[in-house]
Write a protein that holds these residues in place. Structure first.
Motif, mmCIF file in Angstrom:
data_model
loop_
_atom_site.group_PDB
_atom_site.id
_atom_site.type_symbol
_atom_site.label_atom_id
_atom_site.label_comp_id
_atom_site.label_asym_id
_atom_site.label_seq_id
_atom_site.Cartn_x
_atom_site.Cartn_y
_atom_site.Cartn_z
ATOM 1 N N MET A 305 0.626 -1.151 -0.020
ATOM 2 C CA MET A 305 -0.005 -0.135 0.191
ATOM 3 C C MET A 305 0.789 1.200 0.059
ATOM 4 N N THR A 306 1.015 1.783 -0.950
ATOM 5 C CA THR A 306 2.169 2.626 -1.450
ATOM 6 C C THR A 306 1.790 4.449 -1.257
ATOM 7 N N HIS A 307 0.784 4.652 -0.501
ATOM 8 C CA HIS A 307 0.381 6.083 -0.578
ATOM 9 C C HIS A 307 1.663 6.900 0.419
ATOM 10 N N TYR A 308 1.860 8.061 -0.090
ATOM 11 C CA TYR A 308 3.263 8.719 0.383
ATOM 12 C C TYR A 308 3.131 8.850 1.915
ATOM 13 N N THR A 309 2.077 8.967 2.701
ATOM 14 C CA THR A 309 1.819 9.254 3.999
ATOM 15 C C THR A 309 2.430 7.795 4.726
ATOM 16 N N ARG A 310 2.492 6.748 4.004
ATOM 17 C CA ARG A 310 2.554 5.451 4.827
ATOM 18 C C ARG A 310 3.949 4.611 4.228
ATOM 19 N N SER A 311 4.498 5.431 3.180
ATOM 20 C CA SER A 311 5.533 4.803 2.697
ATOM 21 C C SER A 311 6.425 5.786 1.891
ATOM 22 N N LYS A 312 7.920 5.404 1.948
ATOM 23 C CA LYS A 312 8.922 6.247 1.367
ATOM 24 C C LYS A 312 9.808 5.590 0.274
ATOM 25 N N VAL A 313 10.159 6.172 -0.757
ATOM 26 C CA VAL A 313 10.997 5.666 -1.647
ATOM 27 C C VAL A 313 12.424 5.293 -1.310
ATOM 28 N N SER A 314 12.697 4.056 -1.280
ATOM 29 C CA SER A 314 14.317 3.737 -0.498
ATOM 30 C C SER A 314 15.283 4.014 -1.735
ATOM 31 N N THR A 315 15.866 5.083 -1.985
ATOM 32 C CA THR A 315 16.920 5.262 -2.560
ATOM 33 C C THR A 315 18.168 4.320 -2.258
ATOM 34 N N ALA A 316 18.188 3.853 -1.161
ATOM 35 C CA ALA A 316 19.064 3.103 -0.768
ATOM 36 C C ALA A 316 19.114 1.852 -1.407
ATOM 37 N N LEU A 317 17.921 1.136 -1.579
ATOM 38 C CA LEU A 317 17.512 0.077 -2.205
ATOM 39 C C LEU A 317 18.038 0.055 -3.722
ATOM 40 N N LEU A 318 17.706 1.521 -4.366
ATOM 41 C CA LEU A 318 18.299 1.740 -5.535
ATOM 42 C C LEU A 318 19.659 1.718 -5.778
ATOM 43 N N GLY A 319 20.337 1.953 -4.557
ATOM 44 C CA GLY A 319 21.589 1.970 -4.711
ATOM 45 C C GLY A 319 22.213 0.663 -4.667
ATOM 46 N N GLU A 320 21.704 -0.150 -3.788
ATOM 47 C CA GLU A 320 22.042 -1.596 -4.065
ATOM 48 C C GLU A 320 21.772 -2.167 -5.341
ATOM 49 N N ILE A 321 20.606 -1.909 -5.787
ATOM 50 C CA ILE A 321 20.489 -2.461 -7.236
ATOM 51 C C ILE A 321 21.685 -2.022 -8.217
ATOM 52 N N THR A 322 22.186 -0.682 -8.007
ATOM 53 C CA THR A 322 23.003 -0.111 -9.058
ATOM 54 C C THR A 322 24.424 -0.991 -8.754
ATOM 55 N N ARG A 323 24.693 -1.422 -7.640
ATOM 56 C CA ARG A 323 25.943 -2.216 -7.389
ATOM 57 C C ARG A 323 25.607 -3.788 -8.054
ATOM 58 N N ALA A 324 24.267 -4.127 -7.802
ATOM 59 C CA ALA A 324 24.169 -5.619 -8.314
ATOM 60 C C ALA A 324 23.921 -5.760 -9.796
ATOM 61 N N VAL A 325 24.148 -4.675 -10.486
ATOM 62 C CA VAL A 325 24.089 -4.763 -11.969
ATOM 63 C C VAL A 325 25.412 -4.179 -12.449
ATOM 64 N N GLY A 326 26.500 -4.147 -11.633
ATOM 65 C CA GLY A 326 27.756 -3.769 -12.106
ATOM 66 C C GLY A 326 28.277 -2.334 -12.211
ATOM 67 N N GLY A 327 27.323 -1.477 -11.367
ATOM 68 C CA GLY A 327 27.721 -0.054 -11.435
ATOM 69 C C GLY A 327 28.669 0.367 -10.381
ATOM 70 N N ASN A 339 17.760 12.372 -4.575
ATOM 71 C CA ASN A 339 16.629 12.888 -4.022
ATOM 72 C C ASN A 339 15.064 12.118 -4.155
ATOM 73 N N THR A 340 15.005 11.853 -5.195
ATOM 74 C CA THR A 340 13.768 10.838 -5.634
ATOM 75 C C THR A 340 14.104 9.664 -6.552
ATOM 76 N N ALA A 341 13.145 8.589 -6.909
ATOM 77 C CA ALA A 341 13.492 7.843 -7.729
ATOM 78 C C ALA A 341 13.702 8.070 -9.021
ATOM 79 N N ARG A 342 13.101 9.235 -9.333
ATOM 80 C CA ARG A 342 13.189 9.784 -10.595
ATOM 81 C C ARG A 342 14.740 10.255 -10.856
ATOM 82 N N HIS A 343 15.187 11.065 -9.854
ATOM 83 C CA HIS A 343 16.549 11.400 -9.803
ATOM 84 C C HIS A 343 17.782 10.174 -10.082
ATOM 85 N N ALA A 344 17.367 9.068 -9.243
ATOM 86 C CA ALA A 344 17.903 7.935 -9.430
ATOM 87 C C ALA A 344 17.955 7.164 -10.890
#
Length: 398
Positions: A305-327, A339-344
């Motif tokens: 349930m992804t409403h902004y008041t109850r969950s935040k975008v984890s850019t740390a997870l996106l950083g982890e994905i970056t490492r996983a694909v060889g970044g 700053n945002t998922a769009r920035h990532a």
């Protein structure tokens, strides 16, 4: 919330995701707050179309019985609470019949039917009891799956009971039967701003409500509409549900899957968990999720349930994905601090990693959805760009 359906049993095929996706983040489906926004003052509640229709029906029935107009009427909500409504207009007509109008006040909720003139026309009939029908501006049911009679008016069960109770109170045991027609001038125009046509409700709005009260910015109606849309799709015999986060992603999804009928596409908003749960209940075969980076990141983190008041975008997870694909570590650190998922997304794109990183993000979302369904649904996921029109990454067979 964890594993609502348990193991991989049952007669559904295993989801089309790699075995390693069976492990993943804890699955969570947070509750919504009482209101979707914090306001400096309390928000005004309003009244459902069903409540207003019941008040109009009572006013018209009283006018028919007493041969005089009423300025106010009192009706009961499903909870038993009694509320009083002003009658905008009440008049006796030839027939004999009576007509009354109650104007809907939706409070501070952004409701397309706010200000609608709920109109009841009541006339005597030979048979005892209350006959209820829809007039101009009330939709007609043309598809199964809504729990309403095909060809009948889109007046839901709770409003039907409320209208019947209000009319019977006005009749006060007289033993005569009446015909009640609910109409909504301009209802067909209002319905263009809803999903009624896709659900098979044509020619007007639905008369809705389960409590009689509209809660400001309540998500209950949205969640209910998502679940209802899945039920209607299942009733058409379709077995592939396509979940889209909004209008742009829906348009993109229709371009990706042109062979599927429109009823398969559901704007799920924040209620992915509710939609998947209903899909499992109906025994559907497959769920396809089409979204942009932000919603996909929340789902990949196990948030259903992804409403902004109850969950935040984890850019740390996106950083982890970056490492996983060889970044590089430098790029991963930048993504971590985005700053945002769009920035990532933009960082991935600039580094030439958008497709592999996007594919990994989609793969993780597919794993979450498969687990949440108890592996009863095959899963495909696509990430589209920020126009919604171009698929940039995917998981599953496309």
């Amino acid at each position: 919330m964890t594993e609502p359906y348990g193991g991989a049993g049952g007669d559904r095929p295993a989801p089309a995701v790699p075995p390693e996706a069976a492990a993943g983040p804890e699955l969570r489906e947070p509750d919504m707050p009482r209101t979707m926004k914090t306001r400096p003052k309390a928000l005004r509640t309003g009244w459902t179309t069903g409540t207003c229709a019941s008040a109009a029906a009572k006013a018209a029935t009283l006018a028919l019985v007493e041969r005089r107009a009423r300025d106010w009427v009192e009706v009961a909500l499903p909870s038993g609470r009694r509320v009083t409504f002003a009658v905008e207009r009440c008049a006796l007509r030839d027939g004999p019949r009576a007509e009354a109008v109650v104007v809907k006040d939706a409070g501070d909720d952004p409701d397309v039917t706010h200000g609608a003139h709920l109109t009841a026309t009541v006339s005597w009939r030979d048979e005892p009891g209350v006959e209820l029908d829809g007039g101009v501006g009330v939709g007609v049911v043309t598809k199964p799956g809504l729990g309403l009679e095909l060809g009948g008016p889109a007046i839901n069960p709770v409003p039907r009971r409320m209208i019947t109770q209000a009319v019977e109170e006005a009749l006060d045991g007289r033993g005569r039967g009446v015909r009640v027609v609910i109409s909504v001038p301009g209802g067909e125009r209002m319905a263009r701003k809803t999903t009624n046509a896709r659900l098979g409700i044509l020619g007007g709005i639905s008369i809705l409500g389960t409590t009689g009260i509209v809660r400001p910015f309540s998500t209950a109606s949205w969640r209910a509409s998502v679940e209802q849309a899945v039920s209607v799709m299942a009733a058409q015999g379709e077995d592939t549900l396509v979940l889209c986060t909004g209008g742009r992603t829906e348009k993109g999804a229709m371009g990706l899957l042109p062979h599927l009928p429109e009823v398969c596409f559901v704007e799920v908003g924040d209620f992915t968990g509710a939609a998947v749960r209903r899909a499992v209940e109906h025994g559907l075969r497959e769920v396809v999720f089409v979204g942009m980076a932000g919603k996909l990141t929340k789902l990949a983190a196990g948030v259903l349930m992804t409403h902004y008041t109850r969950s935040k975008v984890s850019t740390a997870l996106l950083g982890e994905i970056t490492r996983a694909v060889g970044g590089t570590e430098e790029l991963a650190a930048e993504v971590d601090a985005a700053n945002t998922a769009r920035h990532a997304y933009e960082l991935w794109e600039a580094a030439g990693l958008l497709e592999p990183a996007g594919d990994e993000l989609c793969r993780r979302v597919a794993g979450v959805l498969a687990r949440f369904s108890g592996h009863r649904l095959a899963v495909r996921v696509a990430m589209v760009d920020f126009t919604g029109g171009r698929r940039v990454a995917a998981a599953g067979a496309w």
